[in-house]
Design a protein around this motif. Sequence first.
Motif, PDB file in Angstrom:
ATOM      1  N   ALA A 196     -17.865 -16.963 -39.946  1.00 12.05           N
ATOM      2  CA  ALA A 196     -16.889 -16.513 -39.009  1.00 12.05           C
ATOM      3  C   ALA A 196     -15.806 -16.012 -39.337  1.00 12.05           C
ATOM      4  CB  ALA A 196     -16.627 -18.006 -37.902  1.00 12.05           C
ATOM      5  N   TRP A 197     -15.637 -14.497 -38.512  1.00 15.33           N
ATOM      6  CA  TRP A 197     -14.490 -13.720 -38.994  1.00 15.33           C
ATOM      7  C   TRP A 197     -14.277 -12.926 -37.717  1.00 15.33           C
ATOM      8  CZ3 TRP A 197     -11.382 -14.315 -43.078  1.00 15.33           C
ATOM      9  CH2 TRP A 197     -10.437 -13.262 -43.155  1.00 15.33           C
ATOM     10  N   GLY A 198     -12.924 -12.691 -37.558  1.00 17.93           N
ATOM     11  CA  GLY A 198     -12.545 -11.443 -36.555  1.00 17.93           C
ATOM     12  C   GLY A 198     -13.107 -12.284 -35.125  1.00 17.93           C
ATOM     13  N   ASP A 199     -13.644 -11.369 -34.342  1.00 18.88           N
ATOM     14  CA  ASP A 199     -14.123 -11.824 -33.117  1.00 18.88           C
ATOM     15  C   ASP A 199     -15.411 -12.319 -33.388  1.00 18.88           C
ATOM     16  OD1 ASP A 199     -14.953 -12.127 -30.439  1.00 18.88           O
ATOM     17  OD2 ASP A 199     -15.166 -10.037 -30.253  1.00 18.88           O
ATOM     18  N   PHE A 200     -15.644 -13.730 -33.494  1.00 20.95           N
ATOM     19  CA  PHE A 200     -16.758 -14.596 -33.930  1.00 20.95           C
ATOM     20  C   PHE A 200     -17.717 -14.535 -32.534  1.00 20.95           C
ATOM     21  CE2 PHE A 200     -18.980 -18.793 -34.590  1.00 20.95           C
ATOM     22  CZ  PHE A 200     -19.823 -17.969 -35.455  1.00 20.95           C
ATOM     23  N   LYS A 201     -18.742 -13.861 -32.715  1.00 25.98           N
ATOM     24  CA  LYS A 201     -19.781 -13.831 -31.215  1.00 25.98           C
ATOM     25  C   LYS A 201     -20.650 -15.239 -31.184  1.00 25.98           C
ATOM     26  CE  LYS A 201     -19.349 -10.534 -29.371  1.00 25.98           C
ATOM     27  NZ  LYS A 201     -18.240 -10.254 -28.339  1.00 25.98           N
ATOM     28  N   GLY A 202     -20.586 -16.095 -32.183  1.00 27.93           N
ATOM     29  CA  GLY A 202     -21.501 -17.497 -31.883  1.00 27.93           C
ATOM     30  C   GLY A 202     -22.606 -17.155 -32.960  1.00 27.93           C
ATOM     31  N   VAL A 203     -23.417 -18.344 -32.773  1.00 31.41           N
ATOM     32  CA  VAL A 203     -24.484 -18.828 -33.653  1.00 31.41           C
ATOM     33  C   VAL A 203     -25.806 -18.404 -32.758  1.00 31.41           C
ATOM     34  CG1 VAL A 203     -25.763 -20.648 -34.860  1.00 31.41           C
ATOM     35  CG2 VAL A 203     -23.436 -20.496 -34.554  1.00 31.41           C
ATOM     36  N   TYR A 204     -26.793 -17.697 -33.378  1.00 34.75           N
ATOM     37  CA  TYR A 204     -27.879 -17.087 -32.795  1.00 34.75           C
ATOM     38  C   TYR A 204     -29.220 -17.844 -33.512  1.00 34.75           C
ATOM     39  CZ  TYR A 204     -25.409 -13.741 -30.162  1.00 34.75           C
ATOM     40  OH  TYR A 204     -24.603 -13.197 -29.041  1.00 34.75           O
ATOM     41  N   THR A 205     -30.208 -17.989 -32.780  1.00 35.79           N
ATOM     42  CA  THR A 205     -31.461 -18.404 -33.438  1.00 35.79           C
ATOM     43  C   THR A 205     -32.541 -18.132 -32.726  1.00 35.79           C
ATOM     44  OG1 THR A 205     -32.646 -20.677 -34.135  1.00 35.79           O
ATOM     45  CG2 THR A 205     -31.636 -20.644 -31.760  1.00 35.79           C
ATOM     46  N   GLY A 206     -33.868 -18.387 -33.180  1.00 37.32           N
ATOM     47  CA  GLY A 206     -34.935 -17.476 -32.747  1.00 37.32           C
ATOM     48  C   GLY A 206     -35.508 -18.305 -31.328  1.00 37.32           C
ATOM     49  N   THR A 207     -36.554 -17.697 -30.774  1.00 35.97           N
ATOM     50  CA  THR A 207     -37.213 -18.412 -29.541  1.00 35.97           C
ATOM     51  C   THR A 207     -38.290 -19.221 -30.288  1.00 35.97           C
ATOM     52  OG1 THR A 207     -38.687 -16.764 -29.274  1.00 35.97           O
ATOM     53  CG2 THR A 207     -36.781 -16.729 -27.859  1.00 35.97           C
ATOM     54  N   GLY A 208     -38.872 -20.077 -29.669  1.00 36.62           N
ATOM     55  CA  GLY A 208     -39.677 -21.260 -30.280  1.00 36.62           C
ATOM     56  C   GLY A 208     -39.213 -22.155 -31.463  1.00 36.62           C
ATOM     57  N   ASN A 209     -40.169 -22.521 -32.294  1.00 36.68           N
ATOM     58  CA  ASN A 209     -39.559 -23.502 -33.257  1.00 36.68           C
ATOM     59  C   ASN A 209     -38.973 -22.946 -34.680  1.00 36.68           C
ATOM     60  OD1 ASN A 209     -40.439 -25.748 -31.362  1.00 36.68           O
ATOM     61  ND2 ASN A 209     -42.443 -25.389 -32.172  1.00 36.68           N
ATOM     62  N   PRO A 255      -6.561  -8.423 -46.002  1.00 32.45           N
ATOM     63  CA  PRO A 255      -6.567  -8.899 -44.420  1.00 32.45           C
ATOM     64  C   PRO A 255      -7.126  -7.644 -43.589  1.00 32.45           C
ATOM     65  CG  PRO A 255      -4.469  -7.857 -45.110  1.00 32.45           C
ATOM     66  CD  PRO A 255      -5.184  -7.866 -46.343  1.00 32.45           C
ATOM     67  N   ASN A 256      -7.349  -8.213 -42.389  1.00 34.71           N
ATOM     68  CA  ASN A 256      -7.951  -7.067 -41.317  1.00 34.71           C
ATOM     69  C   ASN A 256      -6.941  -6.223 -41.062  1.00 34.71           C
ATOM     70  OD1 ASN A 256     -10.322  -8.887 -41.144  1.00 34.71           O
ATOM     71  ND2 ASN A 256      -9.735  -9.415 -38.991  1.00 34.71           N
ATOM     72  N   ASN A 257      -7.428  -4.995 -40.908  1.00 35.77           N
ATOM     73  CA  ASN A 257      -6.718  -3.619 -40.637  1.00 35.77           C
ATOM     74  C   ASN A 257      -6.710  -3.955 -39.032  1.00 35.77           C
ATOM     75  OD1 ASN A 257      -5.979  -1.013 -39.432  1.00 35.77           O
ATOM     76  ND2 ASN A 257      -6.665  -0.231 -41.528  1.00 35.77           N
ATOM     77  N   LYS A 258      -5.175  -3.856 -38.536  1.00 41.92           N
ATOM     78  CA  LYS A 258      -4.958  -3.980 -37.008  1.00 41.92           C
ATOM     79  C   LYS A 258      -5.409  -2.881 -36.288  1.00 41.92           C
ATOM     80  CE  LYS A 258      -0.397  -1.745 -37.289  1.00 41.92           C
ATOM     81  NZ  LYS A 258       1.093  -1.928 -36.780  1.00 41.92           N
ATOM     82  N   ASN A 259      -5.770  -1.645 -36.734  1.00 42.84           N
ATOM     83  CA  ASN A 259      -6.604  -0.525 -36.139  1.00 42.84           C
ATOM     84  C   ASN A 259      -8.187  -0.630 -35.955  1.00 42.84           C
ATOM     85  OD1 ASN A 259      -3.878   0.627 -35.385  1.00 42.84           O
ATOM     86  ND2 ASN A 259      -4.028   1.156 -37.703  1.00 42.84           N
ATOM     87  N   ILE A 260      -8.657  -1.659 -36.799  1.00 38.05           N
ATOM     88  CA  ILE A 260      -9.999  -1.914 -36.690  1.00 38.05           C
ATOM     89  C   ILE A 260     -10.581  -2.830 -35.806  1.00 38.05           C
ATOM     90  CG2 ILE A 260     -12.283  -1.896 -38.225  1.00 38.05           C
ATOM     91  CD1 ILE A 260     -10.441  -0.433 -40.563  1.00 38.05           C
ATOM     92  N   TYR A 261     -11.692  -2.831 -35.176  1.00 35.26           N
ATOM     93  CA  TYR A 261     -12.330  -4.033 -34.634  1.00 35.26           C
ATOM     94  C   TYR A 261     -13.309  -4.696 -35.467  1.00 35.26           C
ATOM     95  CZ  TYR A 261     -15.437  -6.662 -31.134  1.00 35.26           C
ATOM     96  OH  TYR A 261     -16.259  -7.395 -30.455  1.00 35.26           O
ATOM     97  N   TYR A 262     -12.962  -6.165 -35.527  1.00 33.43           N
ATOM     98  CA  TYR A 262     -13.861  -6.944 -36.498  1.00 33.43           C
ATOM     99  C   TYR A 262     -14.675  -8.014 -35.914  1.00 33.43           C
ATOM    100  CZ  TYR A 262     -10.813  -5.232 -40.631  1.00 33.43           C
ATOM    101  OH  TYR A 262     -10.308  -4.643 -41.401  1.00 33.43           O
ATOM    102  N   ARG A 263     -15.954  -7.934 -35.843  1.00 34.66           N
ATOM    103  CA  ARG A 263     -16.650  -8.941 -35.233  1.00 34.66           C
ATOM    104  C   ARG A 263     -17.607  -9.450 -36.160  1.00 34.66           C
ATOM    105  NH1 ARG A 263     -20.808  -6.000 -30.883  1.00 34.66           N
ATOM    106  NH2 ARG A 263     -21.668  -4.330 -32.475  1.00 34.66           N
ATOM    107  N   SER A 264     -18.313 -10.768 -35.867  1.00 38.20           N
ATOM    108  CA  SER A 264     -18.893 -11.521 -36.597  1.00 38.20           C
ATOM    109  C   SER A 264     -20.069 -12.278 -36.142  1.00 38.20           C
ATOM    110  CB  SER A 264     -18.500 -12.349 -37.888  1.00 38.20           C
ATOM    111  OG  SER A 264     -17.702 -13.301 -37.210  1.00 38.20           O
TER     112      SER A 264
END
Length: 277
Positions: free
Chosen positions: A218-231, A171-180
């Motif tokens: 997705a885990w912890g503070d999920f920051k979303g889905v990223y994609t590239g510019t263009g096609n 499990p996540n450690n409460k003293n550590i910041y997790y982001r994905s």
Amino acid sequence: MTKNFNCNTKYPLFFVHGMGFRDRKICGYWGRIPKVLRKHGAEIFFGFQDANGSIEDNCKILKKSLLKFISETGAEKVNIIAHSKGGIEARYLISTMGLGKYIASVTTMSTPHNGSVTMDKLMRLPKVLLRTGSRIFDVLMKICGDENPQTYRCLEQLTTRFMADFNRKNPNNKNIYYRSYAFKMKNPLSDVIMMIPCFAVMLMDGESDGMLTPKEVAWGDFKGVYTGTGNRGISHPDEVDLRRMKFSRKNPHNKNEISDIPEFYLEIISELKGMGY
């Protein structure tokens, strides 16, 4: 590239790579990213674990790398930046190996925290095919420098069943910041390298970076889905700058579009700096 980024974080950056490649000075796993970050004040070191080692074996190497760096520099903690399977190893390092006191934050890029549905189905193939193919990869990885490559074990450790059990035990450690962070290709033809796996994942589980879907990472503070510019979008290898070039000359239209992956890392490390990490 914008020069207003400040990546001189309170704690140094500990980069933990995924499968298939190793940390090297020439043709390293992370492409242009470390050089660009260092130009903006970041202090970086690497895990140097095997490319296709098991979680358990790789974390023994990561532990040595981390404690050596802490001893030599006197750093109190580090910020882990991990890609793919490396994010699982980062969590194992914290929870099972008890090194949480040395970790301030964990940032994961397309890490299969929830396991891979596609891997579940791949593991249903005849064992003789999977084990034979895995042994071939083990030989190649050994030649490339791995101490104890275990490709078949790595594949098992990416399944949803394994990760469900892993998550209960780590499990996540409460003293550590997790982001994905998650990424996606815009279509299977947008990256020739990942065309076949992207098509397979799309049929079985939806949009992905050619390997993993957003819900799988997705885990912890999920920051979303990223994609590239263009096609083109962003594929799994793109996330660590495999090609060493911009995705597109087009400028992003919103915060979830990326034209050049090193600049994306500048943004997320500057964010860590702003948060006091």
